[in-house]
Design a protein around this motif. Structure first.
Motif, mmCIF file in Angstrom:
data_model
loop_
_atom_site.group_PDB
_atom_site.id
_atom_site.type_symbol
_atom_site.label_atom_id
_atom_site.label_comp_id
_atom_site.label_asym_id
_atom_site.label_seq_id
_atom_site.Cartn_x
_atom_site.Cartn_y
_atom_site.Cartn_z
ATOM 1 N N GLN A 218 82.926 21.184 74.593
ATOM 2 C CA GLN A 218 84.253 20.738 74.916
ATOM 3 C C GLN A 218 85.494 21.640 75.235
ATOM 4 N N GLN A 219 86.383 21.131 76.058
ATOM 5 C CA GLN A 219 87.417 22.090 76.958
ATOM 6 C C GLN A 219 88.460 21.719 76.086
ATOM 7 N N TYR A 220 89.225 23.045 75.915
ATOM 8 C CA TYR A 220 90.694 22.967 75.515
ATOM 9 C C TYR A 220 91.522 23.770 75.973
ATOM 10 N N VAL A 221 92.868 23.319 75.864
ATOM 11 C CA VAL A 221 94.100 24.133 76.545
ATOM 12 C C VAL A 221 94.971 24.345 75.265
ATOM 13 N N VAL A 222 95.604 25.714 75.398
ATOM 14 C CA VAL A 222 96.411 26.147 74.457
ATOM 15 C C VAL A 222 97.856 26.260 75.078
ATOM 16 N N LEU A 223 98.763 25.587 74.424
ATOM 17 C CA LEU A 223 100.013 25.367 74.802
ATOM 18 C C LEU A 223 101.071 26.029 73.728
ATOM 19 N N LEU A 235 99.629 25.450 70.227
ATOM 20 C CA LEU A 235 98.882 24.006 69.718
ATOM 21 C C LEU A 235 97.597 24.294 70.605
ATOM 22 N N LEU A 236 96.562 23.549 69.927
ATOM 23 C CA LEU A 236 95.316 23.603 70.576
ATOM 24 C C LEU A 236 95.036 22.301 70.967
ATOM 25 N N ILE A 237 94.771 22.012 72.267
ATOM 26 C CA ILE A 237 94.769 20.404 72.614
ATOM 27 C C ILE A 237 93.569 20.254 73.451
ATOM 28 N N THR A 238 92.969 18.934 73.178
ATOM 29 C CA THR A 238 91.736 18.645 73.870
ATOM 30 C C THR A 238 92.001 18.336 75.467
ATOM 31 N N LYS A 239 91.401 18.902 76.254
ATOM 32 C CA LYS A 239 91.629 18.904 77.774
ATOM 33 C C LYS A 239 91.747 17.636 78.315
ATOM 34 N N GLU A 240 90.438 16.719 77.804
ATOM 35 C CA GLU A 240 90.257 15.311 78.138
ATOM 36 C C GLU A 240 91.015 14.531 77.217
ATOM 37 N N TYR A 241 91.816 13.527 77.185
ATOM 38 C CA TYR A 241 92.432 12.763 76.262
ATOM 39 C C TYR A 241 91.546 12.311 75.108
ATOM 40 N N GLN A 242 91.819 13.124 73.891
ATOM 41 C CA GLN A 242 91.177 12.357 72.745
ATOM 42 C C GLN A 242 92.092 11.684 71.636
ATOM 43 N N ALA A 282 102.302 12.793 62.348
ATOM 44 C CA ALA A 282 101.962 13.240 63.655
ATOM 45 C C ALA A 282 103.060 12.624 64.671
ATOM 46 N N SER A 283 103.405 13.021 65.638
ATOM 47 C CA SER A 283 104.373 12.522 66.657
ATOM 48 C C SER A 283 103.568 12.529 68.135
ATOM 49 N N GLN A 284 102.610 12.850 68.152
ATOM 50 C CA GLN A 284 101.792 12.864 69.700
ATOM 51 C C GLN A 284 100.520 12.256 69.249
ATOM 52 N N PRO A 285 100.064 11.482 70.348
ATOM 53 C CA PRO A 285 98.898 10.672 70.113
ATOM 54 C C PRO A 285 97.610 11.469 70.654
ATOM 55 N N HIS A 286 97.856 12.583 71.593
ATOM 56 C CA HIS A 286 96.706 13.280 72.151
ATOM 57 C C HIS A 286 96.495 14.350 71.135
ATOM 58 N N LYS A 287 95.085 14.206 71.008
ATOM 59 C CA LYS A 287 94.352 15.142 69.749
ATOM 60 C C LYS A 287 94.953 16.948 69.897
ATOM 61 N N HIS A 288 95.606 17.221 68.995
ATOM 62 C CA HIS A 288 96.049 18.493 69.000
ATOM 63 C C HIS A 288 96.071 18.917 67.500
ATOM 64 N N LEU A 289 95.589 20.291 67.566
ATOM 65 C CA LEU A 289 95.734 21.063 66.114
ATOM 66 C C LEU A 289 96.889 22.161 66.601
ATOM 67 N N GLN A 290 97.449 22.567 65.405
ATOM 68 C CA GLN A 290 98.750 23.706 65.329
ATOM 69 C C GLN A 290 98.363 24.792 64.654
ATOM 70 N N PHE A 291 99.092 25.824 64.965
ATOM 71 C CA PHE A 291 98.597 27.095 64.314
ATOM 72 C C PHE A 291 100.145 27.822 64.369
ATOM 73 N N ILE A 292 100.252 28.325 62.944
ATOM 74 C CA ILE A 292 101.339 28.985 62.632
ATOM 75 C C ILE A 292 100.810 30.099 61.919
#
Ligand code: AMP
Length: 462
Positions: A218-223, A235-242, A282-292
């Motif tokens: 699975q591919q991920y993008v970090v923003l 944020l860790l986001i799935t590259k393809e929409y989930q 949650a406020s965004q519908p595209h799968k994202h995990l968050q890191f603090i």
């Protein structure tokens, strides 16, 4: 004859260069960088290269809008059409002109040397080492907004809750909670899809990179988080929409855990969280995990979880002192140093067993809305917590204000916008607030093994 061979060789070189120009300009849409930004630029640590003021026009034409890349693509296509050559072009005078070719090739090379496609695929450790620079760059470029806050410690239920007072948030418009698609991993309806900030092209001022791993497909993008209250929140986001209503998959858990491990190795304590579903905050519908990042070993709730001695290690447990339903799993102590193939079944099985308990808890509430359950996930190196959610907001008794609660609240970190709200939250009590947006614990019944099964097995709700 010799001329003919030279002529054809020239044609092939020209076609190859132009196909490459089209290809590179396509990547240049996604990963935008002005190649010559180091000329006259300032190297800052942290911060990386800060382009010279004179380069502003190129930043506008390459990074802010990919104008140069579009021109290079059009020119590349024109040269391919000319050299290949399209029947339409063959009849034209310019087809026979060497001068036209030289001018076009000259412009093509000029455009292509201006931009550069940043190779942004990185391992977890590289992502972690780039976070501070990306955060500083995001702030400097105006892509990232930081809202300063002061932390108030409020002890209740044996937890040192951190209540952050952030008056600047009063000015930030609150995004309406989206109503997610019913779990389908398809892009949301048109109006929401148009504003999904987690699909390409990514804001170069927020993009950290693409996270890769040899073992994970699975591919991920970090923003970087565009609106940060805690510095370096990413944020860790799935590259393809989930969909954000879908459960965490083994790859999601592995990559999130790999980032936590890489953070620890770099001397940073972090935790990850996932707000799943309509009622989770949650406020965004595209799968994202968050890191603090945290100053202590983990978020405030961790010390309470860590203080519990387990009768049956390897089984989910509940922190009974907390007045809301919570399901926790403690990882084996060697998990951070285990190879991926050993980590995967532990993380995946922990998640499935906790999710089963969430679904079973939800079924004990006759008023729970139909459809996929909402829950919060908190992931640390030692524990995974799942908290089933009943409501997104709590209405404060004394003020009538709505307080939105997400995973951070259950991790022991709450956000308030005014002194008045801070006092009202302390008076009302965190136990009452968090209980009101969660569910009643049915842990004793679940332990007794009499989990009520209403519609067959729990996984049928996924
Ligand atoms: P949640 O509210 O749990 O769905 O988390 C969404 C997160 O994404 C929030 O922390 C927002 O601040 C952050 N966010 C919203 N818009 C953007 C954006 N355009 N780029 C990066 N992060 C964003």
């Amino acid at each position: 004859m010799g001329n003919l061979i030279w002529h054809d060789l020239g044609r092939f070189i020209s076609i190859t260069a132009s196909v490459y120009a089209v290809w590179s300009s396509f990547f240049g849409f996604y990963y935008r960088k002005f190649f010559w930004d180091f000329v006259g630029g300032t190297l800052r640590d942290p911060g990386g290269i800060q382009p010279a003021p004179g380069a502003a026009v190129f930043i506008t034409l390459i990074v802010k809008a990919p104008i140069i890349q579009i021109l290079a693509m059009i020119l590349g296509m024109m040269i391919v059409a000319l050299e290949y050559s399209l029947p339409l072009v063959k009849g034209l005078a310019l087809y026979r002109s060497f001068v036209v070719r030289i001018v076009l090739l000259f412009f093509q090379s000029f455009l292509c040397i201006l931009y550069y496609q940043v190779n942004s695929t990185m391992l977890a450790s590289e992502i972690i080492s780039k976070i501070p620079v990306s955060y500083d760059n995001g702030l400097a470029s105006g892509s990232l907004f930081f809202f300063p806050s002061t932390v108030n410690i409020h002890n209740e239920l044996g937890v040192d809750f951190e209540i952050r007072l952030c008056p600047a948030l009063q000015k930030k418009p609150r995004l309406p909670t989206p109503h997610f698609n019913g779990g389908a991993d398809e892009p949301v309806s048109e109006p929401l899809a148009n504003v999904d900030p987690f699909t390409p092209p990514y804001d170069p001022g927020l993009l950290v990179g693409e996270l890769i791993s040899e073992e994970i497909s699975q591919q991920y993008v970090v923003l970087m988080n565009k609106y940060s209250v805690v510095p370096r929140h990413f944020l860790l986001i799935t590259k393809e929409y989930q969909s954000q209503t879908s459960p965490l998959m083994p790859d999601d858990l592995l990559q999130a855990y790999a980032l936590l491990v890489a953070g620890k190795k770099a001397g940073k304590n972090m935790f990850a969280f996932y707000n799943c579903g309509d009622l989770s905050g949650a406020s965004q519908p595209h799968k994202h995990l968050q890191f603090i990042e945290t100053e202590d070993d983990g978020p405030p709730i961790e010390s309470l979880a860590g203080s519990i001695s387990l009768e049956s290690p390897g089984k989910p447990f509940s922190i009974e002192r907390l007045p809301w339903a919570n399901h926790v799993f403690r990882f084996p102590s060697n998990l951070p140093s285990s190879p991926v193939h050993k980590r995967e079944p532990i993380l995946a099985d922990a998640f499935i067993s906790l999710l089963d308990l969430v679904i079973s808890t939800v079924r004990y509430d006759p008023t729970y809305p139909a459809g996929l359950p909402s829950y919060n996930v908190i992931l640390t190196l030692e524990h995974m917590h799942l908290i089933p959610r009943r409501f997104e907001n709590h209405t404060i008794d004394s003020t009538g204000d709505d307080l939105s609660v997400n995973s951070m609240g259950f991790a022991g970190m709450l956000l308030v916008k005014s002194e008045r709200e801070l006092e009202a939250v302390k008076t009302e009590g965190l136990g009452k607030i968090l209980r009101s947006v969660a569910l009643q614990s049915v842990h004793d019944i679940q332990v007794a093994g009499s989990t009520r099964d209403i519609d067959g097995d729990a996984t049928s709700m996924l």
